[in-house]
Write an enzyme that holds these catalytic residues in place. Structure first.
Site, PDB file in Angstrom:
ATOM      1  N   THR A 384       0.822  -1.205   0.000  1.00 41.37           N
ATOM      2  CA  THR A 384       0.000   0.000   0.000  1.00 41.37           C
ATOM      3  C   THR A 384       0.860   1.261   0.000  1.00 41.37           C
ATOM      4  O   THR A 384       0.602   2.203  -0.755  1.00 41.37           O
ATOM      5  CB  THR A 384      -0.937   0.002   1.216  1.00 41.37           C
ATOM      6  OG1 THR A 384      -1.722  -1.191   1.198  1.00 41.37           O
ATOM      7  CG2 THR A 384      -1.856   1.207   1.180  1.00 41.37           C
ATOM      8  N   SER A 700       4.608 -30.069  -2.217  1.00 38.55           N
ATOM      9  CA  SER A 700       6.038 -29.775  -2.077  1.00 38.55           C
ATOM     10  C   SER A 700       6.673 -30.447  -0.864  1.00 38.55           C
ATOM     11  O   SER A 700       7.899 -30.381  -0.699  1.00 38.55           O
ATOM     12  CB  SER A 700       6.252 -28.261  -1.996  1.00 38.55           C
ATOM     13  OG  SER A 700       5.606 -27.713  -0.866  1.00 38.55           O
ATOM     14  N   LYS A 743      10.403 -19.533   0.411  1.00 40.14           N
ATOM     15  CA  LYS A 743      10.926 -20.670   1.167  1.00 40.14           C
ATOM     16  C   LYS A 743      12.399 -20.465   1.535  1.00 40.14           C
ATOM     17  O   LYS A 743      12.820 -20.785   2.660  1.00 40.14           O
ATOM     18  CB  LYS A 743      10.757 -21.951   0.352  1.00 40.14           C
ATOM     19  CG  LYS A 743       9.301 -22.371   0.152  1.00 40.14           C
ATOM     20  CD  LYS A 743       9.185 -23.582  -0.744  1.00 40.14           C
ATOM     21  CE  LYS A 743       7.726 -23.998  -0.941  1.00 40.14           C
ATOM     22  NZ  LYS A 743       7.578 -25.153  -1.839  1.00 40.14           N
TER      23      LYS A 743
END
Length: 819
Positions: A384, A700, A743
């Site tokens: 934002t 995954s 990750k």
């Protein structure tokens, strides 16, 4: 008007020939008076104007003899000197009653029609035209059968009806018609008072038979009645409309007088004048201008206190307050824009480059349409605030709306004015707040738009966020098109999956992953700390942070992709220092690594810190979430049973299938890893994912589950500082997965030293900061065996297992088994 030898004439009279001249003696030769646009019938009196010399001479000859003259009508009124072929063969012998010479040289006569006559010869060489005539005889008293009587009655009633419909008939002619029984007299009288063309009147004059003549006249009278009916209807409708308008005008004048006495009405008139003045100044399309004129006209006709008046007034206020053709000038200085973006945000190079590219193209082309950007990333990464910086860099107004939880299409397109409390949608409201037609328009949380029986706002946004369509955006309240093509739309989302595919296709997606520890440090130093010092009424002289202190807050008190929690912890430190200053302490406070724990309390314990040693059956995985990447542990154990598999931890269907695939792979390759196949039939297996209240899904974790399974079956420990990700197949292949950057950042935050990932995902390291890549060793694999080689403390396989028996007697293998 009846004209004779010029274009002026006299009106046909309604006089009736006296009974004393029923059968006049007509000479065989008569002077001729040529008529231009009128046919005179027997027994009728008509004033005629004469201008041609031959016609005047003919009148003089007639007056000097028996006062009789032959009236013939020209076929073409435009011919000035007509010949024999230019006039009709049948005319009317008339008696000149009076003659008057006018000052302009013309002569006015009053003539009575006597009988029909047919021209036998024609002399036009002399001073006047002379003709030999043969009187067309009529029966003295023709037999009147029923048909003739009926025809006479029909003509009489037709004349009466024509008079009632407004036909201008002389009263004496109407009285005579109602009292005569002679079809010849009635036919001539009626024909002379009908507005007939010259050809039609001449055709009646040439009919000698009274019955046939009256029948022809009745046909023409019927046509005249039909015309009078239509004319009367039109006149009645026009009169009714005029009466209505006069009544409205009268009532309005009365209303004005009443309002003047009450001191009211001036306000509405002044309001109308202001609206009209605004309409003259505004630059809009013809369609918009027409709608505004229509609504102003409606308002002028309404009572000031009616409910509809306020509806129209609100509509006009909205229309005139919208920024039609009013825009701000873009700041096209790329160096300045880059400085603003760098000052406001640290990192986010990909987004900054895209904005500078847009500015570069905008500088070269003035007609470029605004792009539709979508910032996707976890909370707290500055999506934002980045929109505000873009607006400041462009020199545009900034407007923001939040679409989280919006489920009504009217929120986007507005309500129709027929509804009570109707108003425009949020798009038009935002444009009005901005005051320009080219603001930076940010739509927050587009992935949280509701879609149910009440509507689908994301479908309504398809037109708004399409540069090829939004130049004709129609809000239901406005009812006219508004151009949104100059607006720079920016949307934000935490997830892409919930966004409708067609909606997502219209946007250019820019991913904002989580920050690294170094980036958080720089953001804290440049933005968060100065902001919190100012908000807590402190100064740089009263409080300062060391790099070690900030790093300790980042590492031990926050574990997030963004910086919101980091800002809260910094704010907490500033509040504690502000309290001491308020109590009288004026010496500067330096926040070091040692003082952080005293101010914030003991470090928080995070789940990725729970595992700090190698263990059997516990493997470290990494997962992607909406708030960034996270460390995820997979626990596996076996117990006596019949080979059943139990899965816990709020798992989705895909993750459950990955566990089944890992178990099947382990059973299929048991011999390769030195596993007794009986273990799968004599034991039950349980796989658990901690934090069971949090739903988990995705493929995954396949290699992580397989590693935990094989660790339990072989009783070999898994390295705790090795994280892994990848999808597994039944053949043991490792397939690529998504969310690599999130990750990797999660693994770096948790202190992981080595990370195993599919070989295909090597290309995804391009966007990861180099410092992170230097901190972690990446192992790229294609098969599960490669994963086990790097993740397990000892190598698996039949040969190493046999060699390990001798040391086992001395306690080495037993030690591993106990662990």
């Amino acid at each position: 008007m009846a004209s004779i030898d010029d274009k002026n004439g006299g009106e046909i009279g309604g006089g009736i020939l006296d009974e004393q001249s029923q059968k006049p003696q007509v000479p065989s030769k008569l002077p001729v008076l040529l008529l231009r646009d009128v046919v005179i019938f027997p027994f009728m009196i008509a004033p005629l104007f004469v201008g041609r010399e031959k016609s005047k001479n003919a009148i003089d000859v007639a007056l000097s003899t028996n006062r009789m003259i032959l009236l013939l009508t020209q076929k073409d009124m435009e011919v000035e000197a007509p010949k024999r072929e230019d006039v009709f063969d049948v005319g009317t012998v008339a008696l000149i009653l009076r003659m008057l010479k006018l000052p302009d040289g013309r002569v006015r006569i009053l003539a009575q029609g006597l009988v029909r006559a047919k021209v036998q010869s024609f002399e036009e060489d002399g001073a006047h035209i002379t003709a030999e005539v043969a009187v067309m005889e009529e029966p003295d008293k023709p037999e009147q059968g029923l048909e003739t009587e009926a025809l006479i009655r029909n003509v009489r009633s037709g004349l009466e009806r024509a008079a009632s419909l407004g036909k201008n008939l002389p009263p004496e002619a109407l009285i005579f018609a109602l009292n005569t029984d002679e079809p010849a007299r009635l036919a001539d009288l009626t024909a002379s008072n009908l507005e007939l063309k010259v050809e039609e009147a001449q055709s009646i004059l040439e009919i000698a038979d009274p019955y046939k003549r009256l029948k022809k006249v009745f046909e023409l009278l019927t046509r005249e009645l039909e015309l009078l009916d239509v004319q009367s209807k039109i006149s009645t409708e026009a009169k009714g409309e005029m009466d209505k308008l006069q009544k409205q005008y009268f009532l309005r004048q009365q209303m004005k007088a009443i309002q003047k006495e009450l001191g009211e009405g001036n306000e509405i008139q002044e309001e109308i004048r202001i609206y009209q003045e605004k309409l003259r100044k505004i630059r809009v399309s013809d369609e918009v201008k027409e709608e505004l004129e229509k609504q102003i006209s409606r308002l002028a006709q309404m009572h000031p206190e009616s409910a509809e008046t306020s509806v129209v007034r609100n509509y006009l206020d909205w229309m005139f307050m919208l920024p039609w053709n009013k825009s701000t000038t873009d700041t096209l200085d790329l160096v300045k824009a880059k400085k603003i973006l760098d000052d406001d945000h640290y990192g986010l190079q990909k987004v900054k480059e895209r904005i500078l590219e847009y500015l570069g193209v905008r500088k070269l082309s003035k007609t470029i349409k605004g792009p539709i950007l979508c910032f996707v990333g976890p909370p707290g990464v500055g999506k934002t605030s980045l929109g505000k910086s873009i607006a400041r860099a462009l020199g545009r107004k900034f407007v923001r709306i939040s679409l989280g939880g919006v489920h009504d299409e009217a929120e986007i397109r507005g309500h129709r004015r027929t509804y009570v409390g109707a108003m425009p949608g949020r798009i038009i409201q935002g444009i009005r707040r901005a005051g320009t037609e080219n603001p930076v328009f940010m739509m927050d949380e587009v992935d949280k738009i509701g879609a149910d029986f009440r509507g689908d706002p994301s479908s309504a946004l398809l037109e708004v966020l399409d540069p090829e369509q939004n130049n004709q955006f129609r809000d239901h309240y406005l009812g006219v098109p508004y151009d949104l093509s100059k607006v720079l739309f920016i949307t934000t989302a935490n997830l892409l999956d919930p966004i409708q595919p067609a909606f997502r296709d219209r946007m250019e997606v820019l991913e904002l992953p989580g920050y690294t520890e170094e980036e958080k440090l720089q953001i804290a130093v440049r933005h968060l700390i100065p902001k919190q010092i100012a908000e807590n009424a402190l100064t740089a002289k009263l409080i300062s942070f060391t790099g070690g202190g900030i790093k300790k807050i980042i590492a031990l008190y926050t574990r997030e992709a963004g910086v919101r929690n980091l800002e809260r912890e910094i704010a907490s430190v500033c509040r504690k220092v502000a309290r001491k200053v308020a109590e009288g302490k004026k010496t500067p406070t330096v926040i070091t690594a040692q003082s952080v724990e005293r101010l914030l309390g003991p470090p928080k314990v995070f789940k990725d810190q729970l595992l700090k040693k190698d263990q059997v059956g516990i493997a470290t995985g990494v997962a992607w979430t909406a708030v960034g990447g996270e460390i995820m542990f997979v626990e596996a154990t076996k117990m006596p049973g019949k080979g059943q598999l139990q899965l816990t931890g709020s798992l989705g269907d895909v993750m459950k299938e990955s566990a089944q695939a890992a178990l099947s792979y382990s059973r299929a390759h048991a011999a390769e890893f030195g596993i007794d196949s009986k273990i799968f039939s004599q034991n039950d297996f349980h796989v658990h994912f901690p934090e069971g209240a949090i739903p988990k899904d995705g493929p995954s974790a396949g290699v992580t589950i397989a590693t935990a399974f094989l660790s339990v079956c072989t009783n070999v420990r898994v390295k705790w500082d090795v994280a892994m990700t990848g999808e597994i197949t039944l053949r043991g292949n490792v397939l690529p997965v998504g969310g690599i950057k999130e990750k990797v950042l999660a693994a770096q935050r948790a202190g992981v030293k080595k990370m195993i990932m599919p070989a295909v995902n090597k290309k995804d390291l391009y966007e990861i900061p180099k410092k992170v890549i230097r901190d972690i060793e990446f192992i790229f694999v294609q098969d599960v065996k490669e994963v086990l080689k790097e993740a397990m403390v000892e190598s698996l396989g039949p040969a190493p297992a046999k060699v390990a028996k001798k040391p086992g007697k001395k306690g080495g293998e037993k030690k591993a088994g106990k662990a």
